[in-house]
Design a protein around this motif. Structure first.
Motif, mmCIF file in Angstrom:
data_model
loop_
_atom_site.group_PDB
_atom_site.id
_atom_site.type_symbol
_atom_site.label_atom_id
_atom_site.label_comp_id
_atom_site.label_asym_id
_atom_site.label_seq_id
_atom_site.Cartn_x
_atom_site.Cartn_y
_atom_site.Cartn_z
ATOM 1 N N LEU A 68 -11.413 2.481 -2.051
ATOM 2 C CA LEU A 68 -10.808 2.893 -0.558
ATOM 3 C C LEU A 68 -10.700 4.214 -0.067
ATOM 4 O O LEU A 68 -10.281 4.445 1.010
ATOM 5 C CB LEU A 68 -9.446 1.913 -0.427
ATOM 6 C CG LEU A 68 -9.623 0.513 -0.942
ATOM 7 C CD1 LEU A 68 -8.076 -0.070 -1.029
ATOM 8 C CD2 LEU A 68 -10.300 -0.272 0.325
ATOM 9 N N GLY A 69 -11.069 5.038 -1.085
ATOM 10 C CA GLY A 69 -10.891 6.578 -0.433
ATOM 11 C C GLY A 69 -9.375 6.890 -0.344
ATOM 12 O O GLY A 69 -9.225 7.885 0.276
ATOM 13 N N MET A 70 -8.462 6.435 -1.376
ATOM 14 C CA MET A 70 -7.228 6.932 -1.433
ATOM 15 C C MET A 70 -6.970 7.455 -2.802
ATOM 16 O O MET A 70 -7.661 7.405 -3.743
ATOM 17 C CB MET A 70 -6.303 5.666 -1.127
ATOM 18 C CG MET A 70 -6.358 5.072 0.128
ATOM 19 S SD MET A 70 -5.441 3.556 0.371
ATOM 20 C CE MET A 70 -6.171 2.723 1.643
ATOM 21 N N SER A 71 -5.741 7.739 -3.034
ATOM 22 C CA SER A 71 -5.205 8.407 -4.265
ATOM 23 C C SER A 71 -4.651 7.269 -5.028
ATOM 24 O O SER A 71 -4.293 6.326 -4.346
ATOM 25 C CB SER A 71 -4.238 9.530 -4.472
ATOM 26 O OG SER A 71 -3.012 9.053 -3.628
ATOM 27 N N LYS A 72 -4.736 7.263 -6.390
ATOM 28 C CA LYS A 72 -4.092 6.345 -7.034
ATOM 29 C C LYS A 72 -2.768 6.329 -6.707
ATOM 30 O O LYS A 72 -2.137 4.992 -6.728
ATOM 31 C CB LYS A 72 -4.218 6.633 -8.839
ATOM 32 C CG LYS A 72 -5.416 6.508 -9.275
ATOM 33 C CD LYS A 72 -5.498 6.959 -10.700
ATOM 34 C CE LYS A 72 -6.993 7.040 -11.422
ATOM 35 N NZ LYS A 72 -7.043 7.534 -12.598
ATOM 36 N N ARG A 77 1.739 3.185 -4.234
ATOM 37 C CA ARG A 77 2.615 2.769 -3.385
ATOM 38 C C ARG A 77 2.498 1.586 -2.266
ATOM 39 O O ARG A 77 3.375 0.795 -1.872
ATOM 40 C CB ARG A 77 2.828 4.016 -2.446
ATOM 41 C CG ARG A 77 3.611 5.377 -3.018
ATOM 42 C CD ARG A 77 4.069 6.391 -2.060
ATOM 43 N NE ARG A 77 3.302 6.677 -0.953
ATOM 44 C CZ ARG A 77 2.222 7.574 -0.970
ATOM 45 N NH1 ARG A 77 2.120 8.325 -2.007
ATOM 46 N NH2 ARG A 77 1.383 7.496 0.182
ATOM 47 N N LYS A 78 1.304 1.471 -1.959
ATOM 48 C CA LYS A 78 0.957 0.154 -1.136
ATOM 49 C C LYS A 78 1.091 -0.985 -1.789
ATOM 50 O O LYS A 78 1.505 -1.962 -1.252
ATOM 51 C CB LYS A 78 -0.699 0.502 -0.598
ATOM 52 C CG LYS A 78 -0.743 1.933 0.255
ATOM 53 C CD LYS A 78 0.420 1.854 1.282
ATOM 54 C CE LYS A 78 0.340 3.318 1.637
ATOM 55 N NZ LYS A 78 1.467 3.372 2.818
ATOM 56 N N PHE A 79 0.820 -1.060 -3.208
ATOM 57 C CA PHE A 79 1.094 -2.411 -3.920
ATOM 58 C C PHE A 79 2.636 -2.598 -3.725
ATOM 59 O O PHE A 79 2.978 -3.556 -3.207
ATOM 60 C CB PHE A 79 0.807 -2.330 -5.110
ATOM 61 C CG PHE A 79 -0.816 -2.460 -5.591
ATOM 62 C CD1 PHE A 79 -0.947 -3.956 -5.311
ATOM 63 C CD2 PHE A 79 -1.645 -1.734 -6.142
ATOM 64 C CE1 PHE A 79 -2.462 -4.263 -5.487
ATOM 65 C CE2 PHE A 79 -2.972 -1.904 -6.495
ATOM 66 C CZ PHE A 79 -3.484 -3.357 -6.230
ATOM 67 N N ASP A 80 3.433 -1.625 -3.847
ATOM 68 C CA ASP A 80 4.824 -1.464 -3.769
ATOM 69 C C ASP A 80 5.318 -2.267 -2.213
ATOM 70 O O ASP A 80 6.040 -2.948 -2.099
ATOM 71 C CB ASP A 80 5.560 -0.338 -3.866
ATOM 72 C CG ASP A 80 5.691 -0.017 -5.456
ATOM 73 O OD1 ASP A 80 5.253 -0.866 -6.445
ATOM 74 O OD2 ASP A 80 5.782 1.230 -5.506
#
Length: 129
Positions: A68-72, A77-80
């Motif tokens: 997805l081209g994002m940081s870990k 944070r998005k899972f949260d």
């Protein structure tokens, strides 16, 4: 109409699986309030559903970051964000040292013989813009 070949049922022979998302989810204010990156993480996780593995959906932070081209950190944070909003539920804790990703269930589809909980509908509270 192009060179597409179709089966008798009208579907293209080259098309694979579909990701079905109900309008009740897509038109709900809770979905519309999610950040774009949270929606991307949800769609990537949800695309791993094969019809019978809800509750065992996995997407590691590293794989999510790469795809997805994002940081870990952002993926985490998005899972949260998705869990807090009620779109996913963690069913099994991952293990950093064992190199195992968390396992998730999507609340918009049945899981382990139980109907979809649609937690986002129950957790939604109108928030000012």
């Amino acid at each position: 109409m192009g060179n597409r070949k179709h089966k008798q049922n009208g579907r293209s022979k080259s098309e694979g699986q579909y990701l079905i998302l109900p309008y009740s989810l897509l038109h709900h204010p809770a979905w519309r309030r999610l950040s774009g990156s949270a929606k991307s993480v949800f769609l990537e996780l949800r695309s791993r559903f094969n019809g019978s593995n809800n509750g065992q959906l996995r997407l590691s932070l590293g794989e999510g970051a790469k795809l997805l081209g994002m940081s870990k950190t952002t993926i985490d944070r998005k899972f949260d964000e998705l869990e807090e909003a009620g779109f996913i539920v963690k069913t099994k804790q991952g293990n950093w040292y064992g190199r195992k990703a968390h396992e998730w269930a999507s609340t918009d589809i049945p899981c382990n013989g139980y109907p979809a909980t649609r937690d986002w509908q129950n957790r939604w509270k109108e928030k000012p813009l």
